[in-house]
Enzyme design. Structure first.
Site, short mmCIF file in Angstrom:
data_model
loop_
_atom_site.label_atom_id
_atom_site.label_comp_id
_atom_site.label_asym_id
_atom_site.label_seq_id
_atom_site.Cartn_x
_atom_site.Cartn_y
_atom_site.Cartn_z
N HIS A 85 0.77 -1.34 0.02
CA HIS A 85 0.13 0.01 0.02
C HIS A 85 0.90 1.23 -0.09
CE1 HIS A 85 -2.88 2.83 1.19
NE2 HIS A 85 -3.91 1.94 0.81
N GLU B 143 -7.92 -4.63 -0.46
CA GLU B 143 -8.51 -5.28 -1.53
C GLU B 143 -8.46 -6.77 -1.34
OE1 GLU B 143 -10.08 -3.32 -3.17
OE2 GLU B 143 -8.83 -2.07 -4.29
N1 ACO Z 1 3.75 -7.85 -4.72
C1 ACO Z 1 4.94 -7.72 -5.02
N2 ACO Z 1 6.13 -6.74 -5.02
C2 ACO Z 1 5.42 -5.68 -4.43
C3 ACO Z 1 4.15 -5.38 -4.36
C4 ACO Z 1 3.34 -6.58 -4.40
N3 ACO Z 1 2.07 -6.36 -3.95
N4 ACO Z 1 4.06 -4.12 -3.95
C5 ACO Z 1 5.01 -3.42 -4.10
N5 ACO Z 1 6.10 -4.53 -4.48
C6 ACO Z 1 7.35 -4.17 -4.55
C7 ACO Z 1 7.60 -3.32 -5.86
O1 ACO Z 1 7.75 -4.30 -6.99
C8 ACO Z 1 9.03 -2.55 -5.88
O2 ACO Z 1 10.16 -3.62 -5.65
P1 ACO Z 1 11.23 -2.92 -6.32
O3 ACO Z 1 11.68 -1.61 -5.69
O4 ACO Z 1 12.27 -4.08 -6.15
O5 ACO Z 1 11.12 -2.67 -7.65
C9 ACO Z 1 8.68 -2.46 -3.99
O6 ACO Z 1 7.86 -3.21 -3.49
C10 ACO Z 1 8.05 -0.90 -3.98
O7 ACO Z 1 6.81 -0.84 -4.89
P2 ACO Z 1 6.11 0.59 -5.13
O8 ACO Z 1 5.04 0.07 -6.40
O9 ACO Z 1 7.19 1.68 -5.34
O10 ACO Z 1 5.51 0.75 -3.90
P3 ACO Z 1 4.32 1.61 -3.78
O11 ACO Z 1 4.13 1.77 -2.13
O12 ACO Z 1 4.26 3.03 -4.46
O13 ACO Z 1 2.94 0.61 -4.29
C11 ACO Z 1 0.99 -0.50 -4.77
C12 ACO Z 1 1.69 0.68 -3.84
C13 ACO Z 1 0.85 0.20 -6.21
C14 ACO Z 1 -0.53 -0.53 -4.04
C15 ACO Z 1 1.89 -1.76 -4.71
O14 ACO Z 1 2.01 -2.39 -3.45
C16 ACO Z 1 1.07 -2.76 -5.65
O15 ACO Z 1 1.23 -2.64 -6.90
N6 ACO Z 1 0.26 -3.60 -5.04
C17 ACO Z 1 -0.34 -4.71 -5.69
C18 ACO Z 1 -1.97 -4.21 -6.13
C19 ACO Z 1 -2.70 -3.93 -5.19
O16 ACO Z 1 -3.14 -4.55 -4.18
N7 ACO Z 1 -3.17 -2.68 -5.15
C20 ACO Z 1 -4.38 -2.32 -4.30
C21 ACO Z 1 -3.89 -1.21 -3.47
S1 ACO Z 1 -5.16 -0.45 -2.39
C22 ACO Z 1 -6.35 0.58 -3.15
O17 ACO Z 1 -5.71 0.84 -4.27
C23 ACO Z 1 -7.53 0.77 -2.88
#
Ligand code: ACO
Length: 339
Positions: free
Chosen positions: A259, A317
């Site tokens: 998140h 989610e």
């Molecule tokens: N699974 C695997 N790896 C992940 C996940 C995940 N769910 N979430 C983040 N990471 C990793 C990324 O690949 C990144 O790794 P890297 O730096 O080695 O490339 C690192 O963690 C940071 O990721 P970011 O995308 O920069 O983190 P951010 O905090 O911006 O992302 C987000 C938040 C977009 C929600 C992300 O966690 C994600 O994509 N989750 C999966 C989708 C999801 O469940 N979305 C619903 C969110 S709740 C809502 O919107 C109501």
């Protein structure tokens, strides 16, 4: 001169709000003064909406009047239906049909919504979305839409329009708990989009249509469907680790985890997990509930191993998917129901 570029809103204070307060470090969500876990599974959706709009809980008579005013906006205009019929003929995804028909809410059930009275547009948006989603869902299945019933609550009427059956009190409570849990969350991507549109003195229906465009993205509101698909593909607790490792080895994201703000377990996940447990114990598939809990535990442990220091925890989610599935909703309806 060195220009500081913020590629997102991290550390940027863009607005003040009394609606909700999100503390991502300790996993706390306060909705208009109430912790989410104190109100989400007790209040009706109408009470929560009233609380956000008027900054106080309604008296009994205020609640009756407000519920009636909201219900009056449930019927969809002829133009709205025509849009849905054309969308169904083209088999457009539910969320896109919602976006197309949401624009027609400017017409209101009986005539144009006044720009001078933003309250009308807000009522039309909140009351109209469920009608659009349910009517479109039935058209997609080749069934006749069910007209809204003005005597049912917002949540009960949505399930009624989807199925043609008045839902049990348990199902209505389950949906209300879900809707209350996600009723506000500060400046997330879709809310921010809406506020950008409103800040130009545009109208509220334009703002919610724009917000829908942001919400439908797979990294925002579209995660619950894939999260549940993942659980179904895993199928058995013993297969969870190998399945999740393979996904992470391929560099894929685990939907329902991580998140932008929460660095601990999303407090809404707990509320929804408890609501799902109640629903599944009453008349559901308890084995599925147990599988989801086991997948969550394994996923969080593996994310800590693969992405150390990132604090990737369960988000709202993951349990949205379980709860809405328990209510009998197909996964194509998850994001439109969120909307
Ligand atoms: N699974 C695997 N790896 C992940 C996940 C995940 N769910 N979430 C983040 N990471 C990793 C990324 O690949 C990144 O790794 P890297 O730096 O080695 O490339 C690192 O963690 C940071 O990721 P970011 O995308 O920069 O983190 P951010 O905090 O911006 O992302 C987000 C938040 C977009 C929600 C992300 O966690 C994600 O994509 N989750 C999966 C989708 C999801 O469940 N979305 C619903 C969110 S709740 C809502 O919107 C109501």
């Amino acid at each position: 001169m060195n220009t500081v570029i913020n590629s997102g809103l991290e550390g940027v204070v863009a607005a003040q709000t009394r609606l909700s307060q999100v503390n991502g470090q300790i996993g706390q969500l306060i909705l208009a003064g109430f912790p989410v876990e104190a109100v989400a599974d007790k209040a009706t959706f109408e009470e929560m909406l009233y609380l956000l709009w008027y900054d106080k809980l309604p008296s009994a008579s205020e609640l009756i009047e407000f519920s009636g005013a909201l219900a009056a906006y449930r019927p969809l205009s002829e133009v709205g239906f025509a849009v849905l019929e054309r969308a169904a003929a083209a088999q457009v995804p539910v969320i896109d049909a919602l976006r197309m028909a949401a624009s027609t809410l400017s017409l209101g059930p009986t005539g144009s919504i006044s720009d001078d009275q933003p309250g009308q547009a807000a009522l039309a948006a909140v009351a109209g979305f469920p009608t659009i989603v349910a009517a479109y869902w039935r058209l997609l299945q080749g069934e006749t839409p069910v007209a809204p019933r003005l005597d049912l609550s917002h949540a009960a009427n949505y399930l009624y329009m989807l199925t043609g059956q008045v839902p049990s009190p348990e199902k209505t409570r389950g949906l209300e708990t879900y809707l209350n849990t996600v009723i506000d969350h500060g400046l997330n991507a879709s809310t921010f989009t809406a506020r950008v549109i409103i800040s130009t003195q545009s109208d509220m229906i334009s703002a919610v249509v724009g917000a829908l465009g942001a919400l439908k993205g797979p990294l925002h509101g579209c995660a619950p469907g894939p999260a549940l698909d993942m659980v179904f593909e895993i199928g058995q607790i013993e297969r969870a680790e190998a399945y999740l490792r393979a996904k992470l080895d391929r560099g894929e994201r685990l939907m329902g985890f991580g998140h932008r703000v929460y660095k601990v377990r999303d407090p809404r996940a707990e509320v929804l997990s408890k609501a799902a447990a109640r629903l599944y114990e009453a008349d559901g598939d308890v084995a599925l509930y147990d599988l989801v809990r086991a997948v969550e535990e394994k996923a969080v442990a593996l994310l800590a191993e693969y992405k150390p220091g990132r604090n990737l925890q369960t988000n709202v989610e993951f349990y949205t998917a379980l709860l809405l599935h328990g209510l009998g909703l197909e996964s194509e309806l998850f994001t439109p129901t969120f909307a």
